[in-house]
Design an enzyme around this catalytic site. Structure first.
Site, short mmCIF file in Angstrom:
data_model
loop_
_atom_site.label_atom_id
_atom_site.label_comp_id
_atom_site.label_asym_id
_atom_site.label_seq_id
_atom_site.Cartn_x
_atom_site.Cartn_y
_atom_site.Cartn_z
N GLY A 56 22.47 39.01 -19.62
CA GLY A 56 21.05 38.63 -19.50
C GLY A 56 20.24 39.36 -18.46
O GLY A 56 19.03 39.53 -18.63
N GLU A 111 20.53 37.59 -11.36
CA GLU A 111 20.65 36.77 -12.57
C GLU A 111 19.34 36.76 -13.33
O GLU A 111 18.26 36.93 -12.74
CB GLU A 111 21.00 35.33 -12.17
CG GLU A 111 22.46 34.96 -12.36
CD GLU A 111 22.86 34.75 -13.82
OE1 GLU A 111 22.23 35.35 -14.71
OE2 GLU A 111 23.82 34.01 -14.06
N ASP A 112 19.43 36.55 -14.64
CA ASP A 112 18.21 36.35 -15.42
C ASP A 112 17.65 34.96 -15.17
O ASP A 112 16.47 34.77 -14.97
CB ASP A 112 18.49 36.56 -16.93
CG ASP A 112 19.71 35.81 -17.43
OD1 ASP A 112 20.41 35.15 -16.62
OD2 ASP A 112 19.98 35.86 -18.65
N ASP A 115 20.17 27.88 -14.43
CA ASP A 115 19.89 26.65 -15.18
C ASP A 115 20.58 25.50 -14.45
O ASP A 115 20.02 24.92 -13.53
CB ASP A 115 20.41 26.86 -16.61
CG ASP A 115 20.04 25.76 -17.57
OD1 ASP A 115 19.41 24.78 -17.15
OD2 ASP A 115 20.39 25.86 -18.77
N LYS A 143 15.27 27.01 -13.43
CA LYS A 143 14.86 25.72 -14.01
C LYS A 143 15.21 24.66 -12.97
O LYS A 143 16.32 24.10 -13.00
CB LYS A 143 15.61 25.45 -15.32
CG LYS A 143 15.27 26.39 -16.47
CD LYS A 143 16.10 26.03 -17.71
CE LYS A 143 15.86 26.96 -18.88
NZ LYS A 143 16.83 26.76 -19.98
N PHE A 164 14.36 25.84 -23.38
CA PHE A 164 15.07 27.06 -23.76
C PHE A 164 14.10 28.24 -23.87
O PHE A 164 13.04 28.14 -24.48
CB PHE A 164 15.79 26.85 -25.10
CG PHE A 164 16.73 27.95 -25.43
CD1 PHE A 164 17.91 28.12 -24.73
CD2 PHE A 164 16.42 28.85 -26.45
CE1 PHE A 164 18.78 29.15 -25.03
CE2 PHE A 164 17.29 29.89 -26.76
CZ PHE A 164 18.47 30.03 -26.05
N VAL A 165 14.45 29.34 -23.23
CA VAL A 165 13.59 30.53 -23.25
C VAL A 165 14.34 31.74 -23.79
O VAL A 165 15.56 31.83 -23.66
CB VAL A 165 13.00 30.85 -21.85
CG1 VAL A 165 11.95 29.84 -21.44
CG2 VAL A 165 14.10 30.93 -20.78
N ASP A 171 18.78 35.77 -24.40
CA ASP A 171 19.06 35.79 -25.84
C ASP A 171 19.08 34.40 -26.45
O ASP A 171 19.21 33.39 -25.77
CB ASP A 171 20.44 36.43 -26.08
CG ASP A 171 21.58 35.51 -25.65
OD1 ASP A 171 21.58 35.08 -24.49
OD2 ASP A 171 22.44 35.19 -26.49
#
Ligand code: IMP
Ligand code: MG
Length: 189
Positions: A56, A111-112, A115, A143, A164-165, A171
């Site tokens: 990611g 990191e992307d 969560d 988040k 969710f993105v 992805d």
């Protein structure tokens, strides 16, 4: 065949899901420039190692280091992903180890998205025994309402709702990483 609209910020219909723009390319790039400047300032006289978490983070990492004006190195980890689901499996596995020796180095994990924080916790525990000189975390997205683990994110691009993105590296079932903007799953309202 689903045709990807990669230039215009319109909604995306994927199967029965509707995704709407959350962060445009312009907004993302502006913030990444700012983060690059802050990191360049914080690491003056140092040669940090940016460690991207695959898959990611690859676009964020590449744009971030283009905005860093000090010497730096790059390496990657690969962790097991969500599989094809929109929710975490709750387990993390290391798929690709680091190539570089992190002992005594200044590490910036990239990191992307953070969560629950499980992946980041896992990475920190993996790196800590190698005794880096310092370890910080840069995540494009956080988040905050989803955080379940005690992890400190030093450089945050954007705080987003617990939805969710996709896009810009993120992805859905391995697709849509090539979108230039980030889209969020719409509630339908
Ligand atoms: P965590 O371990 O629960 O913090 O999840 C982190 C990883 O899950 C990230 O590195 C992403 O690869 C993935 N992830 C979390 N949220 C999303 C999302 O909304 N879209 C796509 N991938 C996500
Ligand atoms: Mg990731």
């Amino acid at each position: 065949m689903h045709e990807l609209n990669n230039t215009v910020n319109e909604k995306l219909i994927i199967g029965s899901d509707c995704f709407v723009p959350l962060l445009t390319e312009e907004v993302l790039q502006k913030r990444i420039r700012e983060l690059g400047e802050i990191i360049s300032n914080d690491y003056k006289e140092k040669v940090p190692v940016f460690i991207g978490v695959l898959n990611g983070s690859f676009l964020f990492l590449s744009d971030l280091i283009k905005n860093v004006n000090i010497d730096c190195e790059v390496d990657f980890f690969k962790l097991s992903s969500y599989g094809d689901a929109k929710i975490s499996s709750g387990t993390v596995k290391l798929i690709k180890e680091l190539n570089c020796d992190v002992t005594g180095r200044d590490i910036i994990i990239v990191e992307d998205i953070v969560d629950s924080g499980l992946s980041m916790k896992y990475i920190e525990e993996l790196i800590a025994p190698h005794k880096p000189a310092s370890m910080r975390v840069a995540s494009l997205l956080l988040k905050p309402k989803s955080l379940r683990y005690n992890v400190k994110i030093d450089y945050i691009g954007f705080e987003i709702p617990s939805k969710f993105v996709i896009g810009y590296g993120l992805d859905y079932a391995q697709k849509y990483r090539n979108l230039r903007s980030i889209y969020v799953l719409s509630d339908g309202d």
